[in-house]
Design an enzyme around this catalytic site. Structure first.
Site, PDB file in Angstrom:
ATOM      1  CG  HIS A   8     -59.036  53.011  56.048  1.00 17.44           C
ATOM      2  ND1 HIS A   8     -60.085  53.909  56.082  1.00 17.44           N
ATOM      3  CD2 HIS A   8     -59.290  52.166  55.016  1.00 17.44           C
ATOM      4  CE1 HIS A   8     -60.928  53.624  55.111  1.00 17.44           C
ATOM      5  NE2 HIS A   8     -60.477  52.582  54.451  1.00 17.44           N
ATOM      6  CG  ASP A  31     -55.036  53.915  53.703  1.00 17.33           C
ATOM      7  OD1 ASP A  31     -53.921  54.110  53.187  1.00 17.33           O
ATOM      8  OD2 ASP A  31     -56.106  54.041  53.086  1.00 17.33           O
ATOM      9  N   GLY A  32     -51.544  53.252  55.042  1.00 16.99           N
ATOM     10  CA  GLY A  32     -50.422  52.360  54.778  1.00 16.99           C
ATOM     11  C   GLY A  32     -50.424  51.642  53.455  1.00 16.99           C
ATOM     12  CG  HIS A  60     -48.692  56.259  48.590  1.00 15.54           C
ATOM     13  ND1 HIS A  60     -49.563  56.751  47.643  1.00 15.54           N
ATOM     14  CD2 HIS A  60     -47.472  56.788  48.284  1.00 15.54           C
ATOM     15  CE1 HIS A  60     -48.907  57.529  46.803  1.00 15.54           C
ATOM     16  NE2 HIS A  60     -47.632  57.577  47.164  1.00 15.54           N
ATOM     17  N   GLY A  61     -47.571  52.735  49.091  1.00 16.82           N
ATOM     18  CA  GLY A  61     -46.505  52.029  48.398  1.00 16.82           C
ATOM     19  C   GLY A  61     -46.985  50.766  47.711  1.00 16.82           C
ATOM     20  N   GLY A  79     -58.273  67.166  41.719  1.00 18.17           N
ATOM     21  CA  GLY A  79     -58.136  67.611  43.098  1.00 18.17           C
ATOM     22  C   GLY A  79     -57.990  69.116  43.175  1.00 18.17           C
ATOM     23  CG  ASP A 118     -48.305  64.021  51.346  1.00 19.05           C
ATOM     24  OD1 ASP A 118     -49.312  63.627  51.954  1.00 19.05           O
ATOM     25  OD2 ASP A 118     -48.198  64.015  50.100  1.00 19.05           O
ATOM     26  N   GLY A 126     -47.641  61.177  49.262  1.00 18.59           N
ATOM     27  CA  GLY A 126     -47.768  61.581  47.868  1.00 18.59           C
ATOM     28  C   GLY A 126     -46.617  62.450  47.414  1.00 18.59           C
TER      29      GLY A 126
END
Length: 580
Positions: free
Chosen positions: A220, A403-404, A406-407, A488, A556, A558
């Site tokens: 990734h 890995d880019g 998220h958005g 998590g 981060d 998240g």
């Protein structure tokens, strides 16, 4: 960026559609879930089912290894993002022939989370599930912490050998044992010469300077162990083989299988140049080559680079590697095998995970001001709009140490939920549940279930209420945190969304006595401070954890999205407070 693309948001679905049409003799879409690819030779009654899954963009992995004597069902994720728990569960159901299902997949946070959830979802249906997690990427963790290593192209050997054992009638325990042996006997390394671009982002999510190469790069774009000047092909091949063999420590005379895969934009002739030198190195090390696979077996969009995987063989692994198989991604010729049983077509009922037991419930309001809930779905719409507006920013942050995607995934999930709510003024609880459903069933990755369970629990906490005061809002926040923690194990200081969420809740609770609005303001400030605190942290969980000190200096992703959500939630609630 010049690509053969219509709408980036439709790329995965259109890829799957074209793949199934091109290989309709081998595969089909599962009628229960369009994000599950099913072998036309599965399920077979009495045969162990083989399931895998992963993010798109690695074709022919993962869907390309569906076929005869290989993988029976594949769960399809978004680009570089784990499939949803629902898709993994449906893939397990699709592959089940009554003898159990082996789920063989890579060691990534989202995959681990969603496979575990999927296993819990199908257990009440009487389906026995066992798993093997691939950990073949040498550079992603030390040999003493092999359980932390990524799964990369060596997964193909695991699928091939596990699929062969199942095709020969092995039990679930036997399939798991030999699949584990296969991945334990495999070492892989990747070298990157150029980055890749997620279409929805429009620019590379990392950089490799001209004349440089990244040794140990992930599929990734995760950074490797070092960046150095580009070498000749022979020097690169020697370095890759040295990294793998030093970790392997194989005695002379060991038979091996080798896989050299391009990462998407490397010409195949260059892969053969690398392989030519690799075979010379194997002979010099006193190893015996049994089989070689050279080509684009496990790619990464248009990344320039290559991976090397070396499998050490014993008699059992050698025999199973040679069993014939046919799939779009790999073909091994040999004597035809006899099917274990008749192909079964069974009606499968879908189930959903329930994380609502024992969560905090909002008490009846006793103080003013209050938030009326009956027509408050606009809160979800407003949160969604903020997330969509920050799509590029979130992906840019994620691309620095992840890995880019998220958005991209957050915007897609929140945007779809907002579209389905539309202009109707519904109560807040079902609006939050709508958002949860989309995130958990359509988005995947690790953030899909994390935020999915957060909003699911928030919804359950206020379902029986027409209004909530500050105490009720606090209960909703705590319910959401309980949802995050069902999927998590992150703690404050691990560089995750927890570093934003926990201090935000603590600040709200600490200021409740000053009034609902004041507590919301305190929550907003604490969320921002929590987000900013992650900049100087070293990641301890997820993909970024493998970077160690290189993860420091970047917020981060998240925690950043969590701050956006909590900040807009506070603003939206504050605008709707009433003293009536």
């Amino acid at each position: 960026m010049q690509r053969f693309i219509n709408d980036p948001d439709d790329l995965v679905d259109e890829t799957v559609s074209g793949f199934v049409k091109a290989h309709r003799d081998l595969v089909q879409k599962d009628p229960m879930n369009p994000r599950v690819i099913l072998s036309r030779f599965a399920p077979q009654e009495g045969k162990v089912g083989i399931v895998t899954g992963g993010g798109s963009g690695h074709e022919p992995a993962f869907i390309g290894y569906t076929g005869r004597n290989m993988v029976d069902a594949v769960a399809v994720g978004e680009l570089f993002s784990s499939p949803t728990a629902k898709s993994f569960a449906d893939a397990i159901r699709a592959a089940d022939g009554g003898a159990g299902v082996a789920v063989l997949y890579g060691n990534y946070a989202g995959d681990n989370m969603n496979v575990r959830m999927a296993s819990e979802m199908v257990t009440p249906e009487g389906i026995k599930v066992a798993t093997v997690v691939a950990t073949d990427d040498v550079c992603s963790a030390a040999a003493t912490e092999r359980e932390k290593r990524r799964g990369v192209a060596g997964e193909i050997f695991m699928w091939k050998i596990g699929g062969a054992r199942a095709a020969l009638g092995g039990s679930l325990e036997e399939v798991i044992a030999v699949s584990q042996k296969a991945i334990d006997s495999t070492r892989s390394v990747g070298v990157g010469l150029g980055p890749c671009t997620l279409p929805a982002v429009g620019h590379p999510n990392f950089q490799i300077e001209p004349g440089k190469m990244e040794v140990g790069i992930g599929h990734h774009g995760e950074p490797g162990t070092r960046v150095e000047a580009l070498k000749t092909a022979d020097e690169v091949a020697d370095d890759m083989l040295r990294i793998v063999l030093e970790d392997h420590d194989l005695p002379q005379g060991t038979e091996v299988a080798v896989l050299v895969s391009g990462l998407g934009a490397t010409p195949v002739n260059e892969l053969y140049v690398l392989y030519d030198r690799i075979e010379i190195g194997l002979e010099a090390a006193g190893l015996k080559l049994h089989r070689a696979f050279v080509g684009n077996y496990f790619t990464s969009l248009e990344m320039i680079g290559a991976t090397l995987s070396v499998l050490a063989l014993d008699d059992e692994l050698k025999t199973l590697l040679d069993v014939e198989c046919t799939s779009p991604g790999i073909v091994v010729t040999g004597p035809a095998t006899t099917p274990v049983g008749q192909i079964a077509r069974r009606k499968r009922a879908a189930t959903i995970a329930n994380a609502g037991n024992g969560i905090p419930r909002a008490p009846a309001p006793k103080d003013t001001p209050t938030l009326a809930l009956n027509a408050a779905s606009g809160i979800v719409q407003e949160i969604a709009a903020v997330v969509v507006d920050h799509k590029a920013h979130l992906s840019e942050i994620d691309g620095l140490i992840g890995d880019g995607d998220h958005g991209i995934n957050m915007a897609k999930g929140f945007g779809r939920a907002a579209e389905r709510i539309g202009a109707q003024a519904m109560p807040l609880a079902p609006a939050l549940e709508q958002l949860s459903d989309v995130l958990m069933s359509e988005i995947g990755g690790s953030m899909g279930p994390l935020y999915g369970f957060m909003f699911h629990n928030m919804s359950l906490s206020i379902t029986e209420r027409e209004a909530i005061d500050a105490a009720g809002f606090s209960a909703m926040l705590h319910a959401g945190l309980a949802g995050v923690r069902t999927t998590g194990a992150a703690q404050v200081g691990d560089k995750t969304l927890i570093d934003c969420y926990v201090p935000a809740i603590e600040a709200f609770d600490a200021h409740k006595a000053s009034g609902f609005a004041a507590a919301l303001d305190a929550m907003t400030a604490a969320a921002a401070a929590g987000r900013d605190s992650t900049v100087d942290m070293v990641a301890k969980l997820g993909r970024a954890a493998r970077l160690g000190e290189r993860s420091r200096g970047v917020p981060d992703a998240g925690a950043t999205s969590c701050c956006l959500i909590l900040t807009e939630l506070a603003s939206a609630v504050k605008r709707r407070l009433s003293v009536d």
